[in-house]
Design a protein around this motif. Structure first.
Motif, PDB file in Angstrom:
ATOM      1  N   LEU A   8      12.527   1.347   4.499  1.00  0.00           N
ATOM      2  CA  LEU A   8      12.986   2.526   3.840  1.00  0.00           C
ATOM      3  C   LEU A   8      13.993   3.544   4.416  1.00  0.00           C
ATOM      4  O   LEU A   8      14.680   4.239   3.833  1.00  0.00           O
ATOM      5  CB  LEU A   8      11.677   3.389   3.356  1.00  0.00           C
ATOM      6  CG  LEU A   8      10.475   2.495   2.527  1.00  0.00           C
ATOM      7  CD1 LEU A   8       9.496   3.366   2.483  1.00  0.00           C
ATOM      8  CD2 LEU A   8      11.209   2.241   1.291  1.00  0.00           C
TER       9      LEU A   8
ATOM     10  N   SER B 274       6.788  13.308  -5.723  1.00  0.00           N
ATOM     11  CA  SER B 274       5.698  13.065  -4.232  1.00  0.00           C
ATOM     12  C   SER B 274       6.653  13.665  -2.983  1.00  0.00           C
ATOM     13  O   SER B 274       6.117  14.061  -2.201  1.00  0.00           O
ATOM     14  CB  SER B 274       4.905  11.767  -4.043  1.00  0.00           C
ATOM     15  OG  SER B 274       5.884  10.885  -3.780  1.00  0.00           O
ATOM     16  N   LEU B 275       7.822  13.242  -2.940  1.00  0.00           N
ATOM     17  CA  LEU B 275       8.501  13.417  -1.786  1.00  0.00           C
ATOM     18  C   LEU B 275       9.147  14.937  -1.946  1.00  0.00           C
ATOM     19  O   LEU B 275       9.063  15.490  -0.802  1.00  0.00           O
ATOM     20  CB  LEU B 275       9.831  12.530  -1.804  1.00  0.00           C
ATOM     21  CG  LEU B 275       9.558  11.059  -1.353  1.00  0.00           C
ATOM     22  CD1 LEU B 275      10.579  10.178  -1.663  1.00  0.00           C
ATOM     23  CD2 LEU B 275       9.207  11.058   0.158  1.00  0.00           C
TER      24      LEU B 275
ATOM     25  N   PHE C   5      12.547  -4.480   2.468  1.00  0.00           N
ATOM     26  CA  PHE C   5      12.444  -3.405   1.656  1.00  0.00           C
ATOM     27  C   PHE C   5      11.212  -3.519   0.648  1.00  0.00           C
ATOM     28  O   PHE C   5      10.892  -4.161   0.002  1.00  0.00           O
ATOM     29  CB  PHE C   5      13.650  -3.184   0.723  1.00  0.00           C
ATOM     30  CG  PHE C   5      13.644  -2.019  -0.077  1.00  0.00           C
ATOM     31  CD1 PHE C   5      13.827  -0.850   0.466  1.00  0.00           C
ATOM     32  CD2 PHE C   5      13.573  -1.804  -1.314  1.00  0.00           C
ATOM     33  CE1 PHE C   5      13.906   0.373  -0.173  1.00  0.00           C
ATOM     34  CE2 PHE C   5      13.343  -0.365  -2.083  1.00  0.00           C
ATOM     35  CZ  PHE C   5      13.802   0.517  -1.401  1.00  0.00           C
ATOM     36  N   SER C   6      10.125  -2.497   1.171  1.00  0.00           N
ATOM     37  CA  SER C   6       8.955  -2.555   0.561  1.00  0.00           C
ATOM     38  C   SER C   6       8.625  -0.851   0.169  1.00  0.00           C
ATOM     39  O   SER C   6       7.829  -0.343   0.921  1.00  0.00           O
ATOM     40  CB  SER C   6       7.793  -2.935   1.448  1.00  0.00           C
ATOM     41  OG  SER C   6       8.394  -4.101   2.114  1.00  0.00           O
ATOM     42  N   PRO C   7       8.974  -0.319  -1.010  1.00  0.00           N
ATOM     43  CA  PRO C   7       8.629   1.116  -1.195  1.00  0.00           C
ATOM     44  C   PRO C   7       7.077   1.206  -1.349  1.00  0.00           C
ATOM     45  O   PRO C   7       6.586   0.124  -1.890  1.00  0.00           O
ATOM     46  CB  PRO C   7       9.437   1.237  -2.673  1.00  0.00           C
ATOM     47  CG  PRO C   7       9.628  -0.016  -3.165  1.00  0.00           C
ATOM     48  CD  PRO C   7       9.760  -0.786  -2.016  1.00  0.00           C
ATOM     49  N   GLY C   8       6.453   2.140  -1.346  1.00  0.00           N
ATOM     50  CA  GLY C   8       4.982   2.375  -1.362  1.00  0.00           C
ATOM     51  C   GLY C   8       4.740   2.865  -2.927  1.00  0.00           C
ATOM     52  O   GLY C   8       5.681   3.610  -3.435  1.00  0.00           O
ATOM     53  N   SER C   9       3.463   2.668  -3.337  1.00  0.00           N
ATOM     54  CA  SER C   9       2.993   2.864  -4.715  1.00  0.00           C
ATOM     55  C   SER C   9       3.267   4.419  -4.807  1.00  0.00           C
ATOM     56  O   SER C   9       3.291   5.148  -6.151  1.00  0.00           O
ATOM     57  CB  SER C   9       1.733   2.234  -4.752  1.00  0.00           C
ATOM     58  OG  SER C   9       0.925   2.767  -3.950  1.00  0.00           O
ATOM     59  N   ASP C  10       3.004   5.160  -3.746  1.00  0.00           N
ATOM     60  CA  ASP C  10       3.114   6.493  -4.020  1.00  0.00           C
ATOM     61  C   ASP C  10       4.322   7.363  -3.895  1.00  0.00           C
ATOM     62  O   ASP C  10       4.261   8.581  -3.654  1.00  0.00           O
ATOM     63  CB  ASP C  10       1.752   7.096  -3.088  1.00  0.00           C
ATOM     64  CG  ASP C  10       2.249   6.702  -1.660  1.00  0.00           C
ATOM     65  OD1 ASP C  10       3.028   6.020  -1.202  1.00  0.00           O
ATOM     66  OD2 ASP C  10       1.645   7.548  -0.675  1.00  0.00           O
ATOM     67  N   MET C  11       5.486   6.580  -3.820  1.00  0.00           N
ATOM     68  CA  MET C  11       6.755   7.014  -3.621  1.00  0.00           C
ATOM     69  C   MET C  11       7.342   7.249  -4.726  1.00  0.00           C
ATOM     70  O   MET C  11       7.855   6.609  -5.765  1.00  0.00           O
ATOM     71  CB  MET C  11       7.238   5.954  -2.599  1.00  0.00           C
ATOM     72  CG  MET C  11       8.316   6.524  -1.645  1.00  0.00           C
ATOM     73  SD  MET C  11       9.071   4.903  -0.790  1.00  0.00           S
ATOM     74  CE  MET C  11      10.633   4.689  -1.547  1.00  0.00           C
ATOM     75  N   ASN C  12       7.774   8.628  -4.998  1.00  0.00           N
ATOM     76  CA  ASN C  12       8.583   9.053  -6.028  1.00  0.00           C
ATOM     77  C   ASN C  12       9.119  10.513  -5.810  1.00  0.00           C
ATOM     78  O   ASN C  12       8.843  11.060  -4.861  1.00  0.00           O
ATOM     79  CB  ASN C  12       8.056   9.189  -7.492  1.00  0.00           C
ATOM     80  CG  ASN C  12       6.868   9.926  -7.380  1.00  0.00           C
ATOM     81  OD1 ASN C  12       6.783  11.013  -7.066  1.00  0.00           O
ATOM     82  ND2 ASN C  12       5.820   9.356  -7.614  1.00  0.00           N
TER      83      ASN C  12
ATOM     84  N   GLY D 297       0.785  -1.305   0.106  1.00  0.00           N
ATOM     85  CA  GLY D 297      -0.074  -0.043   0.017  1.00  0.00           C
ATOM     86  C   GLY D 297       0.865   1.362   0.273  1.00  0.00           C
ATOM     87  O   GLY D 297       1.899   1.306   0.273  1.00  0.00           O
TER      88      GLY D 297
ATOM     89  N   LEU E 225      13.879   5.375  -6.118  1.00  0.00           N
ATOM     90  CA  LEU E 225      13.469   6.548  -6.538  1.00  0.00           C
ATOM     91  C   LEU E 225      13.944   6.765  -7.835  1.00  0.00           C
ATOM     92  O   LEU E 225      13.632   7.823  -8.381  1.00  0.00           O
ATOM     93  CB  LEU E 225      13.596   7.639  -5.571  1.00  0.00           C
ATOM     94  CG  LEU E 225      13.145   7.395  -4.042  1.00  0.00           C
ATOM     95  CD1 LEU E 225      13.589   8.430  -3.193  1.00  0.00           C
ATOM     96  CD2 LEU E 225      11.533   7.657  -3.995  1.00  0.00           C
TER      97      LEU E 225
ATOM     98  N   ARG F  32       9.376  -1.241   6.828  1.00  0.00           N
ATOM     99  CA  ARG F  32       9.360  -1.287   5.113  1.00  0.00           C
ATOM    100  C   ARG F  32      10.888  -1.052   4.624  1.00  0.00           C
ATOM    101  O   ARG F  32      10.864  -1.083   3.434  1.00  0.00           O
ATOM    102  CB  ARG F  32       8.464  -0.238   4.437  1.00  0.00           C
ATOM    103  CG  ARG F  32       6.950  -0.189   4.910  1.00  0.00           C
ATOM    104  CD  ARG F  32       6.179   0.593   4.272  1.00  0.00           C
ATOM    105  NE  ARG F  32       5.770   0.495   2.926  1.00  0.00           N
ATOM    106  CZ  ARG F  32       4.707   0.959   2.512  1.00  0.00           C
ATOM    107  NH1 ARG F  32       3.576   1.137   2.965  1.00  0.00           N
ATOM    108  NH2 ARG F  32       4.542   0.558   1.136  1.00  0.00           N
TER     109      ARG F  32
END
Lengths: 191, 242, 191
Positions: free
Chosen positions: A132, B140-141, B130-137, A88, A157, A130
């Motif tokens: 991160l 957005s940051l 390690f699990s980046p979020g779908s809204d993470m770029n 999510g 990223l 997570r």
């Protein structure tokens, strides 16, 4: 079986301590923290283990370590919840906290919370799980931690280094500015 | 001010209502018109003695001071009739004090609580995956960083500076003195004019009372609700304006 | 995944899940994770709370949240092993503002400032950072906020629920009494 009060107290303290630690602790360290002998700790552990039989939290003893853990039969439940936590979107609070760490890490939880104006324990926990961000020892204060991005973060990223993030220097400087202008803590006691 | 000057023995004053309750407690009195009128002078003395207030705080203290002096003046001059608005101010202050006292007392009890429960916090058995979020770029940051900066304490502080300023007691008393010396006698209505903030009328009135107390002025009110004539105390036959 | 089939299993799973989470969790989320109804969760929580009485781990229930925490009487023990920075005392203004929110929240900043008679922005900010209060959307005005205690607030006072705060019902009644017998506050603008 009703134990004498001090045994009961030792068991209560032991349970609280193991719960708070959340990871296996050396029997020797438990004895030191609880001001008890190692054999008293061994006895209290046995008694605690019995009390926790059939419960959702169990006592795990492994060599010179003891700790609390979720009951084995709840493994599928815990795995499912964990998976959910890893999936999510990060959400607004998650993105904000990650952004501060990205642009100005490593920095302390206190600094992050000062900048955001809100308690960030729960968000930081989620970012840690997570993978991160990660904790690193504070160079000048062994009792506290600093947070920084993990090595995997830039690649995810699409940048080769965090300093390639948009306006990196400018935003870093603005955050620094906020921290510099922070009023001195008034009644802060760091022990 | 009468009597010995009030020495500021008060520790941390967190606001005007706190100051009132502390002053009343020091006299071992209960909150009432009598105790409020008794502490009015000390309250003002405290406000005067404090050079620096956080931005905007002084106004809160002065408004409360004005109401306290109103209560005091009512007890000194029973013939004095207050307007509905003035009565409302007094009523409002009394209500706020009653409400505030509950929380102030409760906070003292909270301060004595010594126990505490801790949640497990960050240290559960959770090996990071390690699990980046779908809204993470980066975009957005970048936006998130700018949002945070927008809400930063520095910006908030700037917003707070535009606090309404209220005329100070001292200013009002000085203004009155000059005017009296010039005209020897004025009526209260002439003196206050028609200020935009009705609280200025109150402050003006209280300043008059203060000067009466100091023996610089004589006041006269022919009947309830009629205008008050203010005379310089040194003059025996002041001319009337009305 | 094996689902809890009876009350005992639900209680066990609930205990394990709360232990794993390490922070207060919404009843709604517990119900979703455990595939149970919210009322089943409420019942299981009551039963869990009873089972934990007198133990080193206690149940904290506040509003729509529940969590596990260390027993209040073990505070000094946990403080001794805590690695996080110790927080300084709240101070007079902090305690006062907290009392207003605890006994009279949720309420707006304007109402807090009306009661306190001073600007309360910075004190509210520090309570937010400490995680003792949180902002919630005003039900009738989406542009403004109300302040209320966090799910963590009771635990930080050593109580299992805010209604266990000293004289909770009595003080609430006194407040109501004053608000009833006197006219409602007129619109005050402090800023």
């Amino acid at each position: 079986m009703s134990l004498p009060t001090n045994h009961q107290q030792l068991e209560t303290s032991l349970e609280a301590l193991l719960f708070y630690k959340g990871e296996p602790v050396k029997i020797r360290d438990l004895a030191a923290s609880l001001h008890a002998s190692e054999s008293d700790i061994q006895n209290a552990l046995s008694s605690l283990g019995t009390a926790l039989e059939g419960r959702g939290i169990r006592l795990v003893r492994e060599g010179e370590y003891a700790g609390l853990a979720t009951a084995p039969e709840t493994k599928s439940l815990i795995d499912a919840v964990r998976k959910e936590e890893l999936e999510g979107p990060l959400g607004k609070a998650g993105l904000e906290t990650l952004a501060i760490i990205l642009y100005h890490g490593p920095l302390s939880k206190t600094d992050i919370e000062y900048i955001r104006g809100v308690n960030s324990s729960s968000i930081l926990r989620s970012l840690l799980i997570r993978g991160l961000v990660e904790k690193t020892e504070h160079p000048s204060d062994k009792r506290s931690f600093l947070y920084r991005g993990t090595p995997e973060l830039p690649a995810s990223l699409g940048i080769s280094s965090l300093s390639d993030a948009p306006d990196f220097e400018k935003i870093k400087a603005e955050i620094q500015n906020i921290l510099d202008e922070r009023p001195a803590p008034t009644e802060e006691t760091h022990e | 001010m009468s009597g010995a000057p009030f020495t500021v023995s008060i520790g941390e004053v967190v606001g005007p209502l706190d100051l009132i309750l502390t002053l009343i407690e020091e006299r071992k009195m209960l909150v009432s018109d009598v105790s409020l009128s008794k502490i009015a002078d000390d309250f003002i003395q405290f406000v005067k003695s404090r050079d620096t207030f956080p931005s905007g705080e002084a106004a809160h203290f002065i408004l409360v001071a004005a109401t306290l002096l109103l209560i005091k003046s009512r007890s000194l001059l029973p013939v004095l009739s207050l307007t509905n608005e003035e009565e409302g101010d007094i009523h409002d202050l009394e209500k706020r004090l009653a409400l505030y006292k509950i929380f102030r007392d409760a906070s003292r009890v909270l301060g004595t609580l010594k126990e505490r429960m801790y949640f497990g916090g960050l240290k559960r058995d959770t090996t990071p995956v390690f699990s980046p979020g779908s809204d993470m770029n980066t975009e957005s940051l970048f936006r998130a960083a700018n949002d945070v900066l927008m809400r930063s304490p520095k910006i908030e502080k700037k917003k707070e500076i535009s606090v309404k300023t209220v005329i100070s007691l001292e200013d009002m008393m000085n203004r009155l003195s000059h005017r009296i010396e010039r005209a020897l006698s004025v009526t209260f209505k002439d003196f206050v004019g028609t200020p935009e903030d009705k609280r200025e009328i109150v402050v003006g009135f209280l300043a008059v009372l203060e000067l009466v107390k100091r023996g610089l002025l004589l006041v006269d009110q022919e009947k309830h609700y009629s205008d008050i004539t203010i005379n310089y105390a040194g003059n025996t036959a002041p001319p009337r304006y009305d």
